[in-house]
Design a protein around this motif. Structure first.
Motif, PDB file in Angstrom:
ATOM      1  N   ARG A  10     -24.867  -1.867  -2.859  1.00 45.51           N
ATOM      2  CA  ARG A  10     -26.275  -1.518  -2.937  1.00 45.51           C
ATOM      3  C   ARG A  10     -27.147  -2.773  -2.891  1.00 45.51           C
ATOM      4  O   ARG A  10     -28.306  -2.718  -2.516  1.00 45.51           O
ATOM      5  CB  ARG A  10     -26.546  -0.741  -4.229  1.00 45.51           C
ATOM      6  CG  ARG A  10     -25.800   0.587  -4.269  1.00 45.51           C
ATOM      7  CD  ARG A  10     -26.017   1.341  -5.556  1.00 45.51           C
ATOM      8  NE  ARG A  10     -27.381   1.840  -5.607  1.00 45.51           N
ATOM      9  CZ  ARG A  10     -28.276   1.480  -6.504  1.00 45.51           C
ATOM     10  NH1 ARG A  10     -27.973   0.579  -7.392  1.00 45.51           N
ATOM     11  NH2 ARG A  10     -29.478   2.007  -6.507  1.00 45.51           N
ATOM     12  N   PHE A  42     -29.653  -0.396 -15.121  1.00 46.00           N
ATOM     13  CA  PHE A  42     -28.763  -1.078 -14.185  1.00 46.00           C
ATOM     14  C   PHE A  42     -29.414  -2.336 -13.616  1.00 46.00           C
ATOM     15  O   PHE A  42     -30.591  -2.353 -13.258  1.00 46.00           O
ATOM     16  CB  PHE A  42     -28.415  -0.147 -13.022  1.00 46.00           C
ATOM     17  CG  PHE A  42     -27.580  -0.805 -11.965  1.00 46.00           C
ATOM     18  CD1 PHE A  42     -26.219  -0.963 -12.134  1.00 46.00           C
ATOM     19  CD2 PHE A  42     -28.171  -1.288 -10.801  1.00 46.00           C
ATOM     20  CE1 PHE A  42     -25.442  -1.580 -11.164  1.00 46.00           C
ATOM     21  CE2 PHE A  42     -27.407  -1.901  -9.827  1.00 46.00           C
ATOM     22  CZ  PHE A  42     -26.043  -2.054 -10.004  1.00 46.00           C
ATOM     23  N   GLU A  44     -27.710  -5.472 -10.986  1.00 40.16           N
ATOM     24  CA  GLU A  44     -26.502  -6.096 -10.450  1.00 40.16           C
ATOM     25  C   GLU A  44     -26.327  -7.503 -10.998  1.00 40.16           C
ATOM     26  O   GLU A  44     -25.208  -7.966 -11.207  1.00 40.16           O
ATOM     27  CB  GLU A  44     -26.542  -6.122  -8.927  1.00 40.16           C
ATOM     28  CG  GLU A  44     -25.253  -6.683  -8.364  1.00 40.16           C
ATOM     29  CD  GLU A  44     -25.034  -6.356  -6.906  1.00 40.16           C
ATOM     30  OE1 GLU A  44     -24.093  -6.917  -6.336  1.00 40.16           O
ATOM     31  OE2 GLU A  44     -25.805  -5.558  -6.369  1.00 40.16           O
ATOM     32  N   GLU A  60     -35.529   0.660 -11.260  1.00 43.46           N
ATOM     33  CA  GLU A  60     -35.312   0.462 -12.694  1.00 43.46           C
ATOM     34  C   GLU A  60     -36.587  -0.021 -13.387  1.00 43.46           C
ATOM     35  O   GLU A  60     -36.890   0.391 -14.515  1.00 43.46           O
ATOM     36  CB  GLU A  60     -34.166  -0.520 -12.934  1.00 43.46           C
ATOM     37  CG  GLU A  60     -32.808  -0.003 -12.493  1.00 43.46           C
ATOM     38  CD  GLU A  60     -32.369   1.240 -13.247  1.00 43.46           C
ATOM     39  OE1 GLU A  60     -31.531   1.131 -14.158  1.00 43.46           O
ATOM     40  OE2 GLU A  60     -32.869   2.342 -12.925  1.00 43.46           O
ATOM     41  N   GLY A  81     -22.580  -2.147 -13.746  1.00 38.75           N
ATOM     42  CA  GLY A  81     -21.688  -1.192 -13.116  1.00 38.75           C
ATOM     43  C   GLY A  81     -20.275  -1.703 -12.902  1.00 38.75           C
ATOM     44  O   GLY A  81     -19.428  -0.997 -12.360  1.00 38.75           O
ATOM     45  N   THR A 138     -18.869  11.729 -12.254  1.00 42.86           N
ATOM     46  CA  THR A 138     -19.260  10.480 -12.908  1.00 42.86           C
ATOM     47  C   THR A 138     -19.114  10.606 -14.415  1.00 42.86           C
ATOM     48  O   THR A 138     -18.537   9.746 -15.078  1.00 42.86           O
ATOM     49  CB  THR A 138     -20.711  10.117 -12.554  1.00 42.86           C
ATOM     50  OG1 THR A 138     -20.841   9.985 -11.137  1.00 42.86           O
ATOM     51  CG2 THR A 138     -21.116   8.802 -13.208  1.00 42.86           C
ATOM     52  N   GLN A 165     -25.556   8.739  -3.956  1.00 46.57           N
ATOM     53  CA  GLN A 165     -25.382   7.454  -4.635  1.00 46.57           C
ATOM     54  C   GLN A 165     -26.409   7.289  -5.747  1.00 46.57           C
ATOM     55  O   GLN A 165     -26.097   6.774  -6.836  1.00 46.57           O
ATOM     56  CB  GLN A 165     -25.493   6.301  -3.633  1.00 46.57           C
ATOM     57  CG  GLN A 165     -25.319   4.916  -4.245  1.00 46.57           C
ATOM     58  CD  GLN A 165     -23.978   4.765  -4.933  1.00 46.57           C
ATOM     59  OE1 GLN A 165     -22.934   5.076  -4.367  1.00 46.57           O
ATOM     60  NE2 GLN A 165     -23.980   4.286  -6.167  1.00 46.57           N
ATOM     61  N   ARG A 166     -27.628   7.768  -5.520  1.00 48.80           N
ATOM     62  CA  ARG A 166     -28.654   7.709  -6.569  1.00 48.80           C
ATOM     63  C   ARG A 166     -28.286   8.636  -7.731  1.00 48.80           C
ATOM     64  O   ARG A 166     -28.487   8.293  -8.903  1.00 48.80           O
ATOM     65  CB  ARG A 166     -30.025   8.069  -5.998  1.00 48.80           C
ATOM     66  CG  ARG A 166     -30.564   7.052  -4.993  1.00 48.80           C
ATOM     67  CD  ARG A 166     -32.027   7.281  -4.685  1.00 48.80           C
ATOM     68  NE  ARG A 166     -32.277   8.558  -4.019  1.00 48.80           N
ATOM     69  CZ  ARG A 166     -32.233   8.729  -2.703  1.00 48.80           C
ATOM     70  NH1 ARG A 166     -31.938   7.701  -1.898  1.00 48.80           N
ATOM     71  NH2 ARG A 166     -32.473   9.903  -2.169  1.00 48.80           N
ATOM     72  N   ASN A 168     -25.260   9.424  -8.588  1.00 52.15           N
ATOM     73  CA  ASN A 168     -24.143   8.741  -9.235  1.00 52.15           C
ATOM     74  C   ASN A 168     -24.644   7.705 -10.238  1.00 52.15           C
ATOM     75  O   ASN A 168     -24.190   7.656 -11.391  1.00 52.15           O
ATOM     76  CB  ASN A 168     -23.278   8.087  -8.149  1.00 52.15           C
ATOM     77  CG  ASN A 168     -22.126   7.277  -8.710  1.00 52.15           C
ATOM     78  OD1 ASN A 168     -21.637   7.532  -9.795  1.00 52.15           O
ATOM     79  ND2 ASN A 168     -21.695   6.282  -7.952  1.00 52.15           N
ATOM     80  N   MET A 169     -25.614   6.886  -9.825  1.00 53.10           N
ATOM     81  CA  MET A 169     -26.120   5.849 -10.706  1.00 53.10           C
ATOM     82  C   MET A 169     -26.875   6.442 -11.886  1.00 53.10           C
ATOM     83  O   MET A 169     -26.742   5.981 -13.034  1.00 53.10           O
ATOM     84  CB  MET A 169     -27.033   4.899  -9.924  1.00 53.10           C
ATOM     85  CG  MET A 169     -27.637   3.779 -10.773  1.00 53.10           C
ATOM     86  SD  MET A 169     -26.399   2.840 -11.707  1.00 53.10           S
ATOM     87  CE  MET A 169     -25.469   2.111 -10.368  1.00 53.10           C
ATOM     88  N   LYS A 173     -25.869   5.988 -15.979  1.00 48.65           N
ATOM     89  CA  LYS A 173     -26.780   5.555 -17.044  1.00 48.65           C
ATOM     90  C   LYS A 173     -26.860   6.609 -18.146  1.00 48.65           C
ATOM     91  O   LYS A 173     -26.845   6.281 -19.340  1.00 48.65           O
ATOM     92  CB  LYS A 173     -28.174   5.283 -16.479  1.00 48.65           C
ATOM     93  CG  LYS A 173     -28.245   4.053 -15.592  1.00 48.65           C
ATOM     94  CD  LYS A 173     -29.675   3.653 -15.311  1.00 48.65           C
ATOM     95  CE  LYS A 173     -30.417   4.689 -14.496  1.00 48.65           C
ATOM     96  NZ  LYS A 173     -31.809   4.287 -14.212  1.00 48.65           N
ATOM     97  N   GLU A 180     -19.278   1.726 -12.734  1.00 45.61           N
ATOM     98  CA  GLU A 180     -19.831   2.704 -11.812  1.00 45.61           C
ATOM     99  C   GLU A 180     -18.727   3.394 -11.013  1.00 45.61           C
ATOM    100  O   GLU A 180     -17.795   2.742 -10.545  1.00 45.61           O
ATOM    101  CB  GLU A 180     -20.795   2.001 -10.846  1.00 45.61           C
ATOM    102  CG  GLU A 180     -21.487   2.922  -9.857  1.00 45.61           C
ATOM    103  CD  GLU A 180     -22.398   2.171  -8.902  1.00 45.61           C
ATOM    104  OE1 GLU A 180     -23.062   2.822  -8.088  1.00 45.61           O
ATOM    105  OE2 GLU A 180     -22.421   0.927  -8.974  1.00 45.61           O
TER     106      GLU A 180
END
Length: 283
Positions: A10, A42, A44, A60, A81, A138, A165-166, A168-169, A173, A180
């Motif tokens: 990402r 989150f 990175e 975020e 993650g 998840t 994917q969004r 999932n994130m 959280k 992740e």
């Protein structure tokens, strides 16, 4: 087992060094660290040490300041993650982002040993059913989810994968998961077969097959493997034959016809609990 690459990173990789709080984190360590009391977000990139600063922007930043109304001097946690976790404080907030300062050295929590990989043919699901499937995978602790392309579910749109994917994130959280779940690119059956052959355990949901619990009583102790779920309308006879020939164990999930997402969650939840009990009995 052959590694399963994520759809796309990402963001670019952030090269930071963490001081691991334990060189051999146990499941209890993981549980303790994944249930903090502070709001968790989150990033990175994490600070490399106490007093280090990172910039938080985009989604975020919006969630922190517009949804939760966090301001300067509020304490929060950041995770990357990949097991990294750090507690800190919001130092400053401006229109484009905020600055986070670490109040401690980052922790690096090792992943749990239970590793179940889900292959489900959910490309044809309507509404939010695919979102729900990914969200629950998840939360339950699946290591990865791969959209499976079959004769009766041959495609899934790229836009949908971005949305998943969004989802999932957001789920990571919400359930305070530190590692992740990987959402892989779509895969055809012929590419799955070698993974089944290499896997120590692979369970294939098939109507009227041996009940899952019965199959588990005769299965060797494992904490990892593959879960394969067919599409609406099920696999074709040829696909079932090829998967079983490659080494999948066909299992039944009860007397009723289940939706794709229901079968996925039922099978995954059972195997996660089974693996956890096997791991504790062996420790």
């Amino acid at each position: 087992m052959q590694s399963l690459a994520p759809i796309q990173p990402r963001f670019a990789k952030c090269l930071t060094t963490f001081r691991a709080f334990s060189s051999s984190s146990s499941s209890s360590d993981y549980s303790n660290q994944s249930r903090g009391g502070l709001p968790r977000f989150f990033s990175e990139c994490l600070p490399s040490s106490k007093g280090g600063l990172v910039r938080v922007q985009d989604d975020e930043f919006w969630h922190m300041t517009k949804v939760l109304r966090l301001r300067a001097n509020d304490r929060v946690e950041l995770f990357n993650g990949k097991g990294g976790l750090v507690e800190g404080v919001i130092q400053t907030v401006d229109r484009s982002g905020l600055d986070f300062v670490a109040l401690e050295d980052p922790k690096l929590v090792l992943p749990q040993s239970t590793q179940w990989h889900v292959f489900a043919a959910f490309g044809t699901l309507k509404g939010g059913r695919a979102d729900w499937l990914v969200e629950k995978c998840t939360e339950l602790g699946a290591s990865s989810v791969t959209p499976l392309l079959t004769e009766r579910s041959p495609t899934i749109s790229e836009n949908r994968l971005d949305r998943l994917q969004r989802v999932n994130m957001a789920a990571a959280k919400q359930c305070q998961r530190l590692h992740e779940m990987v959402l892989n690119p779509p895969m055809k059956i012929d590419r799955l077969l070698p993974l089944v052959a290499q896997s120590k355990l692979s369970f294939l949901a098939v109507a009227e097959a041996t009940p899952l619990v019965t199959a588990l009583t005769s299965s060797r102790r494992e904490t990892s493997g593959l879960i394969v779920i067919g599409p609406e309308g099920d696999f074709t006879e040829k696909e079932v034959y090829e998967l079983i020939k490659a080494g999948s164990i066909s299992v039944g999930l009860g007397p009723h016809r289940l939706r794709v997402e229901t079968a996925t969650v039922a099978l995954l939840a059972t195997l996660m609990l089974w693996s956890d009990s096997q791991e504790k009995c062996g420790s």
